[in-house]
Write a protein that holds these residues in place. Sequence first.
Motif, short mmCIF file in Angstrom:
data_model
loop_
_atom_site.label_atom_id
_atom_site.label_comp_id
_atom_site.label_asym_id
_atom_site.label_seq_id
_atom_site.Cartn_x
_atom_site.Cartn_y
_atom_site.Cartn_z
N ASP A 254 0.81 -1.21 0.00
CA ASP A 254 0.00 0.00 0.00
C ASP A 254 0.85 1.27 0.00
O ASP A 254 0.40 2.32 -0.44
CB ASP A 254 -0.95 0.01 1.20
CG ASP A 254 -0.20 0.01 2.52
OD1 ASP A 254 0.53 -0.97 2.79
OD2 ASP A 254 -0.35 0.98 3.28
N LEU A 255 2.10 1.15 0.47
CA LEU A 255 2.98 2.32 0.47
C LEU A 255 3.29 2.79 -0.96
O LEU A 255 3.55 3.97 -1.19
CB LEU A 255 4.29 2.02 1.20
CG LEU A 255 4.20 1.82 2.72
CD1 LEU A 255 5.57 1.48 3.29
CD2 LEU A 255 3.64 3.07 3.40
N ALA A 262 6.80 5.71 -4.25
CA ALA A 262 7.07 4.86 -5.41
C ALA A 262 8.14 5.45 -6.30
O ALA A 262 9.05 4.75 -6.77
CB ALA A 262 5.78 4.63 -6.19
N ALA A 263 8.07 6.77 -6.56
CA ALA A 263 9.06 7.42 -7.41
C ALA A 263 10.45 7.38 -6.79
O ALA A 263 11.46 7.22 -7.49
CB ALA A 263 8.64 8.86 -7.69
N THR A 264 10.50 7.50 -5.45
CA THR A 264 11.79 7.43 -4.76
C THR A 264 12.41 6.05 -4.91
O THR A 264 13.63 5.93 -5.14
CB THR A 264 11.61 7.76 -3.27
OG1 THR A 264 11.05 9.07 -3.14
CG2 THR A 264 12.94 7.72 -2.54
N MET A 265 11.61 5.00 -4.78
CA MET A 265 12.14 3.64 -4.92
C MET A 265 12.71 3.41 -6.32
O MET A 265 13.79 2.83 -6.47
CB MET A 265 11.04 2.62 -4.62
CG MET A 265 10.58 2.59 -3.18
SD MET A 265 11.93 2.16 -2.06
CE MET A 265 11.19 2.56 -0.47
N VAL A 376 13.69 11.63 1.95
CA VAL A 376 12.39 11.70 1.27
C VAL A 376 11.49 10.55 1.69
O VAL A 376 10.32 10.75 2.06
CB VAL A 376 12.57 11.69 -0.26
CG1 VAL A 376 11.21 11.64 -0.96
CG2 VAL A 376 13.34 12.92 -0.72
N VAL A 377 12.02 9.33 1.65
CA VAL A 377 11.17 8.18 1.92
C VAL A 377 10.76 8.14 3.39
O VAL A 377 9.64 7.71 3.72
CB VAL A 377 11.88 6.87 1.50
CG1 VAL A 377 12.87 6.39 2.53
CG2 VAL A 377 10.87 5.78 1.20
N LEU A 503 11.18 14.51 -10.71
CA LEU A 503 10.16 15.50 -11.04
C LEU A 503 8.77 15.07 -10.57
O LEU A 503 7.88 15.91 -10.39
CB LEU A 503 10.14 15.76 -12.55
CG LEU A 503 11.41 16.38 -13.13
CD1 LEU A 503 11.29 16.54 -14.64
CD2 LEU A 503 11.72 17.72 -12.47
N LEU A 504 8.58 13.76 -10.35
CA LEU A 504 7.30 13.25 -9.85
C LEU A 504 7.18 13.39 -8.34
O LEU A 504 6.08 13.22 -7.79
CB LEU A 504 7.13 11.78 -10.24
CG LEU A 504 6.91 11.49 -11.73
CD1 LEU A 504 6.90 9.98 -11.97
CD2 LEU A 504 5.60 12.11 -12.21
#
Length: 534
Positions: A254-255, A262-265, A376-377, A503-504
Amino acid sequence: MVAVLLVLFLSSLDQTVVGTALPRIVTDLKGTNLYTWVVTAYLLTSTVTVPVYGKLSDAYGRKPMLLFGVVVFLCGSALSGLSQTMPELIGFRALQGIGAGALFPVSLAIIGDLFTPRERGRYQGLFGAVFGISFIIGPFLGGVLTDDVSWRWVFYVNLPVGILALAVIAAVLPSLGRRAASIRDLDFLGIIVFTIGVVPLLIGLTDKGEADSSGRLYGWTSWEVGGLIIFGLIALVVFVVIESRAREPIVPLDLFRNRTYAATMVAVLLLGFGMFAAVIYMPRFYQVVRGVDATRSGYEIWTLLVGLMGGSILAGQLISRFGRYKVLLAVSMVFLGVGAFLLLHLTASTSNPVLWSWLLILGLGLGPGMAGYTVVVQAAVPVSRMGVATSTLTFFRQIGGSIGLAIAGTIFNSVFIADLPKQMEKHGVPAAVATRIASGTQATQLSAVGNAVEAILKQVLPAQFQPFIPGMVSGIHDAVALAIGSLSWLTLAAAVAGLLCVLLLRELPLPGGPSLRQERTASEEKGEVPVAHF
């Protein structure tokens, strides 16, 4: 904080110090055919256990998980130093990796627990500095211990540092990240299927750079590579299904509905993909083309490490001061892309000052990601799930590196073999002779024997080929340089895709100071957020 940094240093140092001693180890233990498994066993267990430790640290606290990881790591180190056979060493390295799986993710989660979101940048920035320092010290320390003492001390050296860190952590670290949980809540089925998926995937990616008994490299379609990778991916698809239904999943799906998470991963996976090719293959350039030994080749990329350490520390300081990260991470991806573009022009004649400037730019592109993405995460998830989020970040970085190295190996070998005849011909080698050398089953080994290539050619070539050896050596140098330069296409592509991911990202607020700690305490007293007692 010093103890946590010592733990990070232990884990990163082990990855650099052992490599220098491996040739001596396999000679003494008579296990040349098992050479790669000394590294692979450690890689497998340390990667597989990362998400498990993250989940356990959220449920049972950071302190017991970190203490457990350090103790297992030290036991594995001591037993590795006592090994009498290669199978023993491989088994003890696997044990060492089981402990190492806790060191990075739990240490980074502890930083997230101890400090407010804005403060974290300053301390997460030290992560990149520790990585860089270990890369500088590791080869030198491994060489000195192997040559002047014994290779066994590359493992024993972990003990005093680890025991010191263990004592400080046990004495002063508060209980962090703990919430009410039962052992019955753990996702045992998920852990088993995750292991079944990741182990063959990593073995397949590792085998891509290996050769069979005839000296021919494994291809993507062989069962040792493609078969294992497909099996691992199928198992991981099953794992995703299991996690979607688990009560306490080790990787909460769900994360990933959070766009920033998600963009960080994906950005971290791309960063690992682009980083390891440069860090691994540039020392080979210096060994083969410049003719320096393995230890010195690690120091020749000093500007890359300076950029990485400086970029990591500076990024952490800027994030802590201004509370913003998006522009900084975007600029770092631009630096990474520029550095990769410059390295596309690498040749055997590229001067050291020019190459050092290119590597510095590349390092400045890599460094901010060491601190920034962790900040960030950790800001994107609830405090109660910080451990599993940080461990997933570490896992994605390692998987990205493994995929990047496998693809880089394929590209390097294909470019080297394709260019070798042409480069030899430029240096006066007849076309028929150059083609014969390049088409041999052992041709790729000429790109990995350092300054011994001339002596090897003199031993294996017949008398009529001897006059052409100087031209062959020069051609090999040119082909190696061009092949390594071509790998920068991977880094450049990773930088462009990584920039799109940045950018996301949403610019999440990074509050700091006493007010946040007061809010945490108030929320905890109301039972709203399970956090540590300071």
